[in-house]
Design a protein around this motif. Structure first.
Motif, PDB file in Angstrom:
ATOM      1  N   ARG A 153      18.563 -25.369   2.354  1.00 21.06           N
ATOM      2  CA  ARG A 153      17.332 -25.542   1.584  1.00 21.06           C
ATOM      3  C   ARG A 153      16.403 -26.460   2.377  1.00 21.06           C
ATOM      4  N   SER A 154      15.093 -26.170   2.326  1.00 18.88           N
ATOM      5  CA  SER A 154      14.114 -26.987   3.042  1.00 18.88           C
ATOM      6  C   SER A 154      14.044 -28.382   2.433  1.00 18.88           C
ATOM      7  N   THR A 156       2.232 -22.840   8.127  1.00 21.90           N
ATOM      8  CA  THR A 156       3.271 -23.472   7.309  1.00 21.90           C
ATOM      9  C   THR A 156       4.457 -23.875   8.166  1.00 21.90           C
ATOM     10  N   VAL A 165      11.477 -12.153   3.836  1.00 25.61           N
ATOM     11  CA  VAL A 165      10.760 -13.380   3.500  1.00 25.61           C
ATOM     12  C   VAL A 165      10.169 -13.157   2.120  1.00 25.61           C
ATOM     13  N   ASN A 166      10.537 -14.031   1.181  1.00 24.12           N
ATOM     14  CA  ASN A 166      10.102 -13.900  -0.213  1.00 24.12           C
ATOM     15  C   ASN A 166      10.408 -12.515  -0.771  1.00 24.12           C
ATOM     16  N   LYS A 171       8.280 -25.652   7.897  1.00 19.49           N
ATOM     17  CA  LYS A 171       9.381 -26.044   7.010  1.00 19.49           C
ATOM     18  C   LYS A 171      10.456 -26.730   7.837  1.00 19.49           C
ATOM     19  N   ALA A 224      11.549 -26.131  -1.604  1.00 19.67           N
ATOM     20  CA  ALA A 224      10.858 -24.909  -1.994  1.00 19.67           C
ATOM     21  C   ALA A 224      11.385 -23.645  -1.307  1.00 19.67           C
ATOM     22  N   THR A 225      12.146 -23.791  -0.237  1.00 19.32           N
ATOM     23  CA  THR A 225      12.557 -22.626   0.552  1.00 19.32           C
ATOM     24  C   THR A 225      14.042 -22.696   0.862  1.00 19.32           C
ATOM     25  N   THR A 226      14.708 -21.565   0.724  1.00 15.79           N
ATOM     26  CA  THR A 226      16.114 -21.456   1.114  1.00 15.79           C
ATOM     27  C   THR A 226      16.219 -20.423   2.226  1.00 15.79           C
ATOM     28  N   VAL A 227      16.936 -20.778   3.275  1.00 17.46           N
ATOM     29  CA  VAL A 227      17.206 -19.859   4.376  1.00 17.46           C
ATOM     30  C   VAL A 227      18.668 -19.454   4.264  1.00 17.46           C
TER      31      VAL A 227
END
Length: 135
Positions: free
Chosen positions: A116-117, A88, A30-31, A90, A121-124
């Motif tokens: 992508r969310s 949080t 994560v990050n 998502k 802002a977030t990619t899984v």
């Protein structure tokens, strides 16, 4: 005798509803930071609605909900996913469903996907490999 499908489900589509426990192996980031991966996880699966089926699970890092669509030929496509870690949440909804679990599961079979969310802002990203079939 086989269990009849719910009235709104197509016969033979989806996993049997209930709670499942399964073994987990692998790594997570994560990050960019390594995260612990639980050795065991559980999943609650709802009865299918047509070709779609909802499932939800929780673990030490948070909780997740997914809707999977059963495609002709047996692939399971991820239609949406909502993940909550701490405060949080998502939401992910790919423009085109991604192959979440392919139909031809055999030892050595590998596949990958990313989403992508909704807020961008977030990619899984997930890469999976079948290690073995249960005895």
């Amino acid at each position: 005798a086989p269990t009849p499908a719910p009235p709104d489900a197509e016969p033979g589509i989806g996993a049997r509803s209930g709670t499942y426990t399964y073994d987990v192996e692998g790594t997570a980031k994560v990050n960019g930071a390594d995260q612990p991966v639980p050795k065991e996880a559980s999943l609650v699966v709802d009865p299918p609605t047509g070709a779609d089926q909802r499932s939800a699970g929780a673990g030490p890092g948070g909780r997740s909900e997914a809707v999977v669509r059963y495609a002709p030929g047996g692939d399971r496509l991820l239609v949406s996913q909502t993940t909550t870690i701490g405060a949080t949440t998502k939401r992910f909804r790919p423009a085109t469903p991604v192959v979440f679990v392919p139909a031809d599961l055999r030892p050595g079979r590998a596949w990958a996907w990313s989403m992508r969310s909704e807020d961008g802002a977030t990619t899984v990203e997930q890469t999976s490999t079948v290690l073995r079939h249960p005895p």
